[in-house]
Design an enzyme around this catalytic site. Structure first.
Site, short mmCIF file in Angstrom:
data_model
loop_
_atom_site.label_atom_id
_atom_site.label_comp_id
_atom_site.label_asym_id
_atom_site.label_seq_id
_atom_site.Cartn_x
_atom_site.Cartn_y
_atom_site.Cartn_z
N ASP A 44 22.38 10.74 14.28
CA ASP A 44 23.58 10.27 14.98
C ASP A 44 23.93 8.83 14.64
OD1 ASP A 44 23.60 12.77 16.32
OD2 ASP A 44 22.09 12.00 17.70
N LYS A 48 26.64 8.92 9.98
CA LYS A 48 26.62 9.21 8.54
C LYS A 48 27.91 9.89 8.08
CE LYS A 48 22.84 11.63 9.20
NZ LYS A 48 22.48 11.27 10.57
N GLY A 77 25.70 17.35 13.75
CA GLY A 77 27.11 17.29 14.14
C GLY A 77 27.68 16.02 13.55
N HIS A 78 28.48 16.15 12.52
CA HIS A 78 29.05 14.98 11.85
C HIS A 78 30.52 14.84 12.25
CE1 HIS A 78 25.66 15.26 8.62
NE2 HIS A 78 25.25 14.81 9.79
N GLN A 114 20.45 14.57 10.46
CA GLN A 114 19.39 13.98 11.30
C GLN A 114 19.01 12.59 10.77
OE1 GLN A 114 18.64 17.58 10.26
NE2 GLN A 114 20.07 17.95 11.90
P1 IMP Z 1 15.97 21.08 16.04
O1 IMP Z 1 16.33 20.43 14.76
O2 IMP Z 1 17.14 21.79 16.68
O3 IMP Z 1 14.76 21.94 15.96
O4 IMP Z 1 15.59 19.91 17.08
C1 IMP Z 1 14.45 19.09 16.89
C2 IMP Z 1 14.72 17.68 17.36
O5 IMP Z 1 15.66 17.07 16.49
C3 IMP Z 1 15.34 17.59 18.76
O6 IMP Z 1 14.86 16.41 19.38
C4 IMP Z 1 16.80 17.47 18.50
O7 IMP Z 1 17.50 16.83 19.54
C5 IMP Z 1 16.78 16.60 17.25
N1 IMP Z 1 17.97 16.79 16.40
C6 IMP Z 1 18.26 17.85 15.62
N2 IMP Z 1 19.43 17.66 14.99
C7 IMP Z 1 19.86 16.45 15.35
C8 IMP Z 1 21.01 15.68 14.99
O8 IMP Z 1 21.85 16.07 14.18
N3 IMP Z 1 21.12 14.47 15.59
C9 IMP Z 1 20.18 13.99 16.45
N4 IMP Z 1 19.10 14.67 16.81
C10 IMP Z 1 18.94 15.89 16.26
#
Ligand code: IMP
Length: 427
Positions: free
Chosen positions: A16, A19, A43-44, A227
Protein backbone atom coordinates in the site's frame (compact mmCIF):
# COMPACT_ATOMS: atom_id res chain seq x y z
CA UNK A 1 24.18 -7.12 -24.16
CA UNK A 2 23.15 -3.48 -23.39
CA UNK A 3 19.61 -3.31 -22.05
CA UNK A 4 17.21 -0.36 -22.09
CA UNK A 5 15.84 0.60 -18.67
CA UNK A 6 14.39 -2.47 -17.01
CA UNK A 7 13.06 -1.13 -13.75
CA UNK A 8 11.55 -3.07 -10.85
CA UNK A 9 9.04 -1.14 -8.76
CA UNK A 10 8.96 -2.60 -5.27
CA UNK A 11 7.08 -1.72 -2.11
CA UNK A 12 9.63 -0.95 0.63
CA UNK A 13 7.17 -1.49 3.50
CA UNK A 14 4.11 -3.71 4.12
CA UNK A 15 2.38 -2.85 0.84
CA UNK A 16 0.00 0.00 0.00
CA UNK A 17 2.90 2.41 -0.63
CA UNK A 18 1.25 3.87 -3.72
CA UNK A 19 3.05 1.72 -6.29
CA UNK A 20 0.10 1.86 -8.71
CA UNK A 21 0.34 5.63 -9.07
CA UNK A 22 4.10 5.49 -9.72
CA UNK A 23 3.75 2.66 -12.26
CA UNK A 24 0.97 4.61 -14.01
CA UNK A 25 3.17 7.69 -14.10
CA UNK A 26 6.24 5.87 -15.49
CA UNK A 27 4.37 3.61 -17.89
CA UNK A 28 4.08 6.33 -20.53
CA UNK A 29 7.82 5.91 -21.17
CA UNK A 30 7.77 2.09 -21.10
CA UNK A 31 7.06 -0.49 -23.76
CA UNK A 32 6.07 -3.21 -21.30
CA UNK A 33 4.60 -3.26 -17.79
CA UNK A 34 4.73 -6.65 -16.07
CA UNK A 35 3.06 -7.83 -12.83
CA UNK A 36 5.28 -10.57 -11.39
CA UNK A 37 3.71 -11.98 -8.20
CA UNK A 38 0.69 -11.99 -5.91
CA UNK A 39 -2.86 -11.99 -7.10
CA UNK A 40 -6.13 -10.21 -6.47
CA UNK A 41 -5.04 -9.61 -2.86
CA UNK A 42 -3.40 -6.45 -4.24
CA UNK A 43 -5.31 -3.25 -4.85
CA UNK A 44 -3.59 -0.62 -6.97
CA UNK A 45 -5.57 2.63 -6.97
CA UNK A 46 -5.20 4.96 -9.96
CA UNK A 47 -6.67 8.47 -10.22
CA UNK A 48 -6.69 10.36 -13.50
CA UNK A 49 -9.09 12.58 -15.45
CA UNK A 50 -11.42 12.64 -12.40
CA UNK A 51 -11.69 8.84 -12.59
CA UNK A 52 -10.67 6.39 -9.88
CA UNK A 53 -9.99 2.77 -10.72
CA UNK A 54 -8.67 0.01 -8.47
CA UNK A 55 -6.76 -2.72 -10.28
CA UNK A 56 -6.11 -6.07 -8.62
CA UNK A 57 -4.52 -8.13 -11.40
CA UNK A 58 -4.13 -6.06 -14.55
CA UNK A 59 -0.86 -4.08 -14.48
CA UNK A 60 -1.15 -0.38 -13.64
CA UNK A 61 0.32 0.60 -17.03
CA UNK A 62 -2.98 0.26 -18.87
CA UNK A 63 -4.07 3.91 -18.86
CA UNK A 64 -1.00 6.01 -19.56
CA UNK A 65 0.60 5.43 -22.95
CA UNK A 66 0.41 2.20 -24.91
CA UNK A 67 2.63 -0.19 -22.99
CA UNK A 68 1.92 -3.87 -23.43
CA UNK A 69 0.69 -5.09 -20.05
CA UNK A 70 1.78 -8.56 -19.00
CA UNK A 71 0.51 -10.73 -16.16
CA UNK A 72 3.61 -12.81 -15.55
CA UNK A 73 4.04 -16.47 -14.64
CA UNK A 74 4.60 -15.61 -10.95
CA UNK A 75 1.08 -14.24 -10.49
CA UNK A 76 -1.79 -16.41 -9.24
CA UNK A 77 -4.89 -15.54 -11.23
CA UNK A 78 -8.49 -15.76 -10.15
CA UNK A 79 -10.11 -15.97 -13.60
CA UNK A 80 -13.46 -14.73 -12.31
CA UNK A 81 -11.88 -11.62 -10.74
CA UNK A 82 -9.80 -11.10 -13.89
CA UNK A 83 -12.81 -11.08 -16.21
CA UNK A 84 -14.62 -8.60 -13.94
CA UNK A 85 -11.56 -6.37 -14.14
CA UNK A 86 -11.28 -6.74 -17.93
CA UNK A 87 -14.91 -5.62 -18.23
CA UNK A 88 -14.26 -2.64 -15.98
CA UNK A 89 -11.20 -1.57 -17.96
CA UNK A 90 -13.22 -1.82 -21.20
CA UNK A 91 -15.77 0.65 -19.80
CA UNK A 92 -12.95 3.20 -19.78
CA UNK A 93 -12.61 2.82 -23.56
CA UNK A 94 -9.37 0.85 -23.42
CA UNK A 95 -9.01 -1.72 -26.18
CA UNK A 96 -7.23 -4.72 -24.64
CA UNK A 97 -6.30 -6.33 -27.95
CA UNK A 98 -2.50 -6.19 -28.28
CA UNK A 99 -2.35 -4.57 -24.81
CA UNK A 100 -2.96 -7.45 -22.38
CA UNK A 101 -0.88 -10.65 -22.28
CA UNK A 102 -1.33 -13.41 -19.70
CA UNK A 103 1.37 -15.98 -19.05
CA UNK A 104 0.31 -19.51 -19.93
CA UNK A 105 2.41 -20.64 -16.93
CA UNK A 106 0.66 -18.45 -14.35
CA UNK A 107 -1.30 -20.50 -11.83
CA UNK A 108 -5.06 -20.37 -11.52
CA UNK A 109 -6.92 -19.63 -8.31
CA UNK A 110 -9.96 -21.89 -8.22
CA UNK A 111 -12.97 -21.55 -5.91
CA UNK A 112 -11.52 -24.28 -3.68
CA UNK A 113 -8.46 -22.12 -2.97
CA UNK A 114 -10.68 -19.34 -1.67
CA UNK A 115 -12.68 -21.72 0.51
CA UNK A 116 -9.45 -23.25 1.89
CA UNK A 117 -8.02 -19.78 2.58
CA UNK A 118 -11.07 -18.88 4.62
CA UNK A 119 -11.48 -22.12 6.59
CA UNK A 120 -7.77 -22.34 7.36
CA UNK A 121 -7.65 -18.71 8.50
CA UNK A 122 -10.66 -19.32 10.78
CA UNK A 123 -9.04 -22.40 12.29
CA UNK A 124 -5.91 -20.39 13.21
CA UNK A 125 -7.88 -18.54 15.88
CA UNK A 126 -5.72 -15.97 17.65
CA UNK A 127 -2.79 -16.81 15.35
CA UNK A 128 -4.73 -15.67 12.26
CA UNK A 129 -2.58 -13.94 9.62
CA UNK A 130 -5.28 -11.50 8.57
CA UNK A 131 -5.28 -12.72 4.95
CA UNK A 132 -7.37 -11.00 2.31
CA UNK A 133 -9.20 -14.33 1.85
CA UNK A 134 -8.58 -14.29 -1.91
CA UNK A 135 -7.13 -17.81 -2.06
CA UNK A 136 -3.54 -16.64 -2.48
CA UNK A 137 -1.80 -18.91 0.06
CA UNK A 138 -3.58 -22.13 -0.99
CA UNK A 139 -2.97 -21.37 -4.70
CA UNK A 140 0.78 -21.05 -4.08
CA UNK A 141 0.61 -24.25 -1.99
CA UNK A 142 -0.90 -26.06 -5.01
CA UNK A 143 1.83 -24.59 -7.23
CA UNK A 144 4.72 -25.62 -5.01
CA UNK A 145 3.27 -29.05 -4.30
CA UNK A 146 2.97 -29.55 -8.07
CA UNK A 147 -0.78 -30.04 -8.27
CA UNK A 148 -1.51 -26.52 -9.50
CA UNK A 149 -3.57 -25.69 -12.55
CA UNK A 150 -1.92 -23.29 -14.96
CA UNK A 151 -3.50 -20.91 -17.43
CA UNK A 152 -2.50 -23.26 -20.28
CA UNK A 153 -4.56 -26.04 -18.65
CA UNK A 154 -7.66 -23.88 -19.10
CA UNK A 155 -7.27 -24.39 -22.84
CA UNK A 156 -7.59 -28.19 -22.58
CA UNK A 157 -11.02 -29.10 -21.25
CA UNK A 158 -10.31 -32.79 -20.70
CA UNK A 159 -7.08 -32.16 -18.84
CA UNK A 160 -8.68 -29.41 -16.77
CA UNK A 161 -11.51 -31.68 -15.70
CA UNK A 162 -9.09 -34.44 -14.78
CA UNK A 163 -6.92 -32.11 -12.68
CA UNK A 164 -9.84 -30.42 -10.90
CA UNK A 165 -11.43 -33.84 -10.12
CA UNK A 166 -8.19 -35.22 -8.76
CA UNK A 167 -7.44 -32.13 -6.64
CA UNK A 168 -10.95 -32.01 -5.29
CA UNK A 169 -10.94 -35.60 -4.08
CA UNK A 170 -8.14 -34.64 -1.68
CA UNK A 171 -9.52 -31.22 -0.80
CA UNK A 172 -13.08 -32.43 -0.20
CA UNK A 173 -11.72 -34.95 2.24
CA UNK A 174 -10.10 -32.17 4.25
CA UNK A 175 -13.06 -29.83 3.90
CA UNK A 176 -15.56 -32.39 5.16
CA UNK A 177 -13.51 -34.20 7.78
CA UNK A 178 -11.20 -31.49 9.12
CA UNK A 179 -13.02 -28.21 8.59
CA UNK A 180 -16.68 -29.37 8.69
CA UNK A 181 -17.37 -27.65 5.36
CA UNK A 182 -19.64 -28.81 2.51
CA UNK A 183 -17.92 -30.72 -0.25
CA UNK A 184 -17.36 -28.91 -3.57
CA UNK A 185 -18.55 -30.19 -6.93
CA UNK A 186 -16.00 -30.41 -9.77
CA UNK A 187 -18.52 -30.51 -12.61
CA UNK A 188 -20.33 -27.40 -11.38
CA UNK A 189 -17.02 -25.61 -10.85
CA UNK A 190 -15.91 -26.29 -14.42
CA UNK A 191 -19.30 -25.36 -15.87
CA UNK A 192 -19.18 -22.03 -14.00
CA UNK A 193 -15.69 -21.39 -15.36
CA UNK A 194 -16.52 -22.03 -19.02
CA UNK A 195 -17.71 -18.51 -19.98
CA UNK A 196 -14.83 -16.99 -18.02
CA UNK A 197 -12.29 -19.19 -19.82
CA UNK A 198 -13.72 -18.13 -23.19
CA UNK A 199 -13.27 -14.47 -22.21
CA UNK A 200 -9.60 -14.80 -21.23
CA UNK A 201 -8.47 -17.34 -23.83
CA UNK A 202 -7.35 -14.72 -26.37
CA UNK A 203 -4.90 -13.19 -23.90
CA UNK A 204 -3.07 -16.38 -22.83
CA UNK A 205 0.38 -16.77 -24.41
CA UNK A 206 4.08 -17.41 -23.85
CA UNK A 207 4.96 -14.15 -22.11
CA UNK A 208 8.49 -15.35 -21.31
CA UNK A 209 9.35 -15.37 -25.00
CA UNK A 210 7.52 -12.08 -25.52
CA UNK A 211 9.68 -10.45 -22.85
CA UNK A 212 12.92 -12.03 -24.06
CA UNK A 213 12.23 -10.66 -27.55
CA UNK A 214 11.41 -7.27 -26.03
CA UNK A 215 14.76 -7.19 -24.21
CA UNK A 216 16.62 -8.17 -27.35
CA UNK A 217 14.83 -5.44 -29.29
CA UNK A 218 15.95 -2.85 -26.76
CA UNK A 219 12.48 -2.19 -25.34
CA UNK A 220 12.06 -0.68 -21.87
CA UNK A 221 10.26 -2.68 -19.19
CA UNK A 222 8.64 -1.86 -15.86
CA UNK A 223 8.22 -4.76 -13.45
CA UNK A 224 5.38 -4.02 -11.07
CA UNK A 225 5.53 -5.59 -7.63
CA UNK A 226 2.49 -6.08 -5.43
CA UNK A 227 2.44 -6.04 -1.59
CA UNK A 228 5.81 -5.06 -0.10
CA UNK A 229 9.24 -6.24 0.98
CA UNK A 230 8.20 -6.82 4.60
CA UNK A 231 5.40 -9.13 3.42
CA UNK A 232 7.86 -11.27 1.40
CA UNK A 233 7.51 -14.98 2.21
CA UNK A 234 11.29 -15.29 2.78
CA UNK A 235 12.37 -11.86 3.96
CA UNK A 236 9.26 -10.47 5.63
CA UNK A 237 7.83 -10.85 9.10
CA UNK A 238 7.12 -14.58 8.69
CA UNK A 239 4.54 -16.08 9.20
CA UNK A 240 2.66 -12.77 8.93
CA UNK A 241 3.48 -12.43 5.24
CA UNK A 242 1.95 -13.11 1.87
CA UNK A 243 2.83 -16.34 0.04
CA UNK A 244 4.96 -14.88 -2.76
CA UNK A 245 8.18 -12.90 -3.26
CA UNK A 246 7.50 -9.20 -3.81
CA UNK A 247 11.25 -8.53 -3.48
CA UNK A 248 13.61 -8.08 -6.44
CA UNK A 249 14.41 -11.78 -6.92
CA UNK A 250 10.69 -12.47 -7.35
CA UNK A 251 10.62 -10.07 -10.29
CA UNK A 252 13.01 -12.36 -12.18
CA UNK A 253 11.41 -15.69 -11.32
CA UNK A 254 7.92 -14.23 -11.76
CA UNK A 255 8.56 -12.92 -15.27
CA UNK A 256 11.46 -14.91 -16.78
CA UNK A 257 13.52 -11.71 -17.08
CA UNK A 258 17.14 -12.47 -16.12
CA UNK A 259 18.78 -10.59 -13.21
CA UNK A 260 21.48 -9.24 -15.55
CA UNK A 261 18.78 -7.34 -17.47
CA UNK A 262 17.60 -5.32 -14.46
CA UNK A 263 18.98 -1.78 -14.59
CA UNK A 264 16.98 -0.02 -11.85
CA UNK A 265 15.40 -1.05 -8.58
CA UNK A 266 12.95 1.64 -7.48
CA UNK A 267 11.67 1.35 -3.93
CA UNK A 268 8.40 3.02 -2.99
CA UNK A 269 7.92 4.20 0.58
CA UNK A 270 5.27 6.30 2.19
CA UNK A 271 6.35 9.23 4.37
CA UNK A 272 4.99 7.14 7.26
CA UNK A 273 4.15 3.43 7.64
CA UNK A 274 1.02 1.33 7.40
CA UNK A 275 0.22 -2.32 7.73
CA UNK A 276 -3.02 -4.18 7.13
CA UNK A 277 -3.60 -7.62 8.61
CA UNK A 278 -1.79 -9.06 11.62
CA UNK A 279 1.88 -9.25 12.55
CA UNK A 280 4.53 -7.09 14.21
CA UNK A 281 4.78 -3.38 13.38
CA UNK A 282 7.42 -1.61 15.54
CA UNK A 283 6.38 2.03 14.92
CA UNK A 284 2.62 1.46 15.13
CA UNK A 285 0.75 4.31 16.84
CA UNK A 286 -2.34 3.59 18.91
CA UNK A 287 -2.94 7.25 19.68
CA UNK A 288 -4.45 10.32 18.04
CA UNK A 289 -1.41 10.72 15.73
CA UNK A 290 -2.09 7.23 14.32
CA UNK A 291 -5.75 8.09 13.92
CA UNK A 292 -4.81 11.31 12.12
CA UNK A 293 -2.50 9.48 9.71
CA UNK A 294 -5.36 7.07 8.92
CA UNK A 295 -7.82 9.91 8.36
CA UNK A 296 -5.51 12.21 6.36
CA UNK A 297 -4.13 9.32 4.30
CA UNK A 298 -7.50 7.59 3.80
CA UNK A 299 -5.83 4.45 5.04
CA UNK A 300 -8.43 1.80 4.33
CA UNK A 301 -7.61 -1.36 2.33
CA UNK A 302 -8.24 -1.01 -1.41
CA UNK A 303 -9.14 -4.72 -1.62
CA UNK A 304 -10.88 -5.44 1.69
CA UNK A 305 -11.80 -1.96 3.00
CA UNK A 306 -10.14 -2.82 6.34
CA UNK A 307 -8.71 0.14 8.31
CA UNK A 308 -4.92 0.10 8.01
CA UNK A 309 -2.70 0.23 11.08
CA UNK A 310 -0.62 3.43 10.96
CA UNK A 311 2.71 4.59 12.44
CA UNK A 312 5.81 6.71 11.86
CA UNK A 313 8.35 6.06 9.13
CA UNK A 314 10.73 3.29 10.19
CA UNK A 315 14.19 4.00 8.76
CA UNK A 316 15.70 0.74 10.03
CA UNK A 317 13.04 -1.24 8.14
CA UNK A 318 13.48 1.02 5.09
CA UNK A 319 17.24 0.48 5.07
CA UNK A 320 16.65 -3.28 5.28
CA UNK A 321 14.33 -3.10 2.24
CA UNK A 322 16.88 -1.01 0.31
CA UNK A 323 19.65 -3.53 0.93
CA UNK A 324 17.41 -6.53 0.25
CA UNK A 325 16.34 -5.23 -3.15
CA UNK A 326 19.45 -3.30 -4.17
CA UNK A 327 17.21 -0.24 -4.48
CA UNK A 328 19.15 2.46 -6.33
CA UNK A 329 16.22 4.89 -6.53
CA UNK A 330 13.46 5.73 -4.09
CA UNK A 331 10.03 7.33 -4.41
CA UNK A 332 8.45 9.03 -1.40
CA UNK A 333 4.66 8.96 -1.47
CA UNK A 334 1.88 10.65 0.51
CA UNK A 335 4.10 13.45 1.81
CA UNK A 336 0.99 15.68 1.91
CA UNK A 337 -0.53 13.44 4.62
CA UNK A 338 2.00 14.99 7.04
CA UNK A 339 1.15 18.60 6.07
CA UNK A 340 -0.81 19.44 9.23
CA UNK A 341 1.34 17.63 11.81
CA UNK A 342 3.07 19.91 14.32
CA UNK A 343 5.74 17.28 14.87
CA UNK A 344 6.87 14.40 12.69
CA UNK A 345 8.95 11.48 13.94
CA UNK A 346 11.11 8.89 12.23
CA UNK A 347 12.51 5.77 13.85
CA UNK A 348 16.32 5.74 13.63
CA UNK A 349 17.06 2.61 15.68
CA UNK A 350 15.45 0.22 18.14
CA UNK A 351 15.98 -1.10 21.62
CA UNK A 352 15.79 -4.85 21.96
CA UNK A 353 15.96 -6.35 25.47
CA UNK A 354 17.41 -3.04 26.74
CA UNK A 355 20.18 -2.87 24.10
CA UNK A 356 20.44 -0.60 21.03
CA UNK A 357 20.09 -2.31 17.65
CA UNK A 358 20.24 -0.94 14.11
CA UNK A 359 19.18 -4.20 12.49
CA UNK A 360 15.71 -5.33 11.46
CA UNK A 361 15.47 -8.80 13.06
CA UNK A 362 14.54 -11.78 10.91
CA UNK A 363 12.54 -13.41 13.68
CA UNK A 364 9.02 -12.02 14.15
CA UNK A 365 9.13 -12.70 17.89
CA UNK A 366 12.07 -10.31 18.12
CA UNK A 367 10.40 -7.73 15.87
CA UNK A 368 7.45 -7.89 18.27
CA UNK A 369 9.72 -6.91 21.19
CA UNK A 370 11.42 -3.92 19.49
CA UNK A 371 11.08 -0.50 21.08
CA UNK A 372 11.47 2.19 18.40
CA UNK A 373 13.68 5.20 19.14
CA UNK A 374 12.67 8.35 17.28
CA UNK A 375 14.13 11.56 15.97
CA UNK A 376 11.46 14.25 15.86
CA UNK A 377 11.20 17.09 13.35
CA UNK A 378 9.05 20.24 13.45
CA UNK A 379 6.21 19.96 10.92
CA UNK A 380 5.95 22.39 7.96
CA UNK A 381 2.26 23.13 8.61
CA UNK A 382 1.45 24.15 5.06
CA UNK A 383 0.00 22.37 2.07
CA UNK A 384 2.31 20.52 -0.28
CA UNK A 385 -0.54 19.43 -2.58
CA UNK A 386 -0.05 20.28 -6.24
CA UNK A 387 3.63 21.22 -5.82
CA UNK A 388 5.52 19.82 -8.81
CA UNK A 389 8.96 21.43 -8.29
CA UNK A 390 11.09 20.08 -5.45
CA UNK A 391 12.46 23.55 -4.66
CA UNK A 392 8.95 24.82 -3.99
CA UNK A 393 8.42 22.37 -1.12
CA UNK A 394 8.46 24.01 2.34
CA UNK A 395 12.01 24.18 3.72
CA UNK A 396 11.13 21.93 6.67
CA UNK A 397 9.77 19.29 4.28
CA UNK A 398 13.01 19.41 2.28
CA UNK A 399 15.01 19.06 5.50
CA UNK A 400 12.94 16.02 6.50
CA UNK A 401 13.50 14.44 3.07
CA UNK A 402 17.23 15.21 3.16
CA UNK A 403 17.57 13.56 6.57
CA UNK A 404 15.93 10.38 5.27
CA UNK A 405 18.08 10.36 2.12
CA UNK A 406 21.31 10.84 4.10
CA UNK A 407 20.30 8.11 6.55
CA UNK A 408 19.42 5.59 3.83
CA UNK A 409 22.10 6.61 1.33
CA UNK A 410 19.71 6.64 -1.66
CA UNK A 411 17.98 9.68 -3.19
CA UNK A 412 14.28 10.22 -3.78
CA UNK A 413 13.90 10.59 -7.53
CA UNK A 414 10.12 10.95 -7.16
CA UNK A 415 8.10 12.68 -4.45
CA UNK A 416 4.33 12.31 -4.53
CA UNK A 417 2.15 14.96 -2.90
CA UNK A 418 -1.33 13.70 -3.76
CA UNK A 419 -3.17 10.89 -5.54
CA UNK A 420 -3.39 12.56 -8.98
CA UNK A 421 -0.82 12.19 -11.76
CA UNK A 422 -0.14 15.93 -11.63
CA UNK A 423 0.68 15.82 -7.91
CA UNK A 424 4.12 14.35 -8.53
CA UNK A 425 7.63 15.79 -8.32
CA UNK A 426 10.15 14.11 -10.63
CA UNK A 427 13.72 15.09 -9.78
P1 IMP B 1 -2.76 -12.86 1.71
O1 IMP B 1 -1.77 -12.34 0.74
O2 IMP B 1 -4.19 -12.57 1.32
O3 IMP B 1 -2.55 -14.29 2.07
O4 IMP B 1 -2.55 -12.05 3.08
C1 IMP B 1 -1.36 -12.17 3.85
C2 IMP B 1 -1.01 -10.86 4.50
O5 IMP B 1 -0.61 -9.93 3.50
C3 IMP B 1 -2.16 -10.18 5.25
O6 IMP B 1 -1.63 -9.49 6.35
C4 IMP B 1 -2.70 -9.20 4.25
O7 IMP B 1 -3.37 -8.12 4.85
C5 IMP B 1 -1.41 -8.75 3.58
N1 IMP B 1 -1.61 -8.28 2.21
C6 IMP B 1 -1.88 -9.02 1.12
N2 IMP B 1 -1.99 -8.24 0.03
C7 IMP B 1 -1.77 -6.99 0.44
C8 IMP B 1 -1.71 -5.74 -0.24
O8 IMP B 1 -1.86 -5.62 -1.45
N3 IMP B 1 -1.46 -4.65 0.54
C9 IMP B 1 -1.23 -4.75 1.87
N4 IMP B 1 -1.27 -5.88 2.55
C10 IMP B 1 -1.53 -7.01 1.83
Amino acid sequence: MEYMPVRIIIGAQWGDEGKGKIVDRLSAESSYVVRYQGGANAGHTLKFDDKTIVLHLIPSGMFNGNAKCVIGNGVVIDPIALVEEIEEVKTLDVDLKDRLYISSSAHVILPYHKVLDQVKEKSRGKDAIGTTGRGIGPAYVSKVSRVGIRMSDLLNEELLEHKVQSNLSDINNALEHVYGHNHLDAKKMIADLKPVIEAIKPFICNTTELLHDALENGESVLLEGAQGSLLDVDHGTYPYVTSSSPTAGGACTGSGIPPTAITHSLGITKAYCTRVGNGPFPTELDDSAGEKLRKNGQEFGATTGRPRRCGWLDLVALKYAVRLNGMNELALTKLDVLDDFKEISVCTHYELDGKRTDIFPLDSHEVEKLKPVYKTFPGWLQSTRDISDFNNLPEKAREYIKFVEDFIGVSFTIVSTGPKRSETIIR
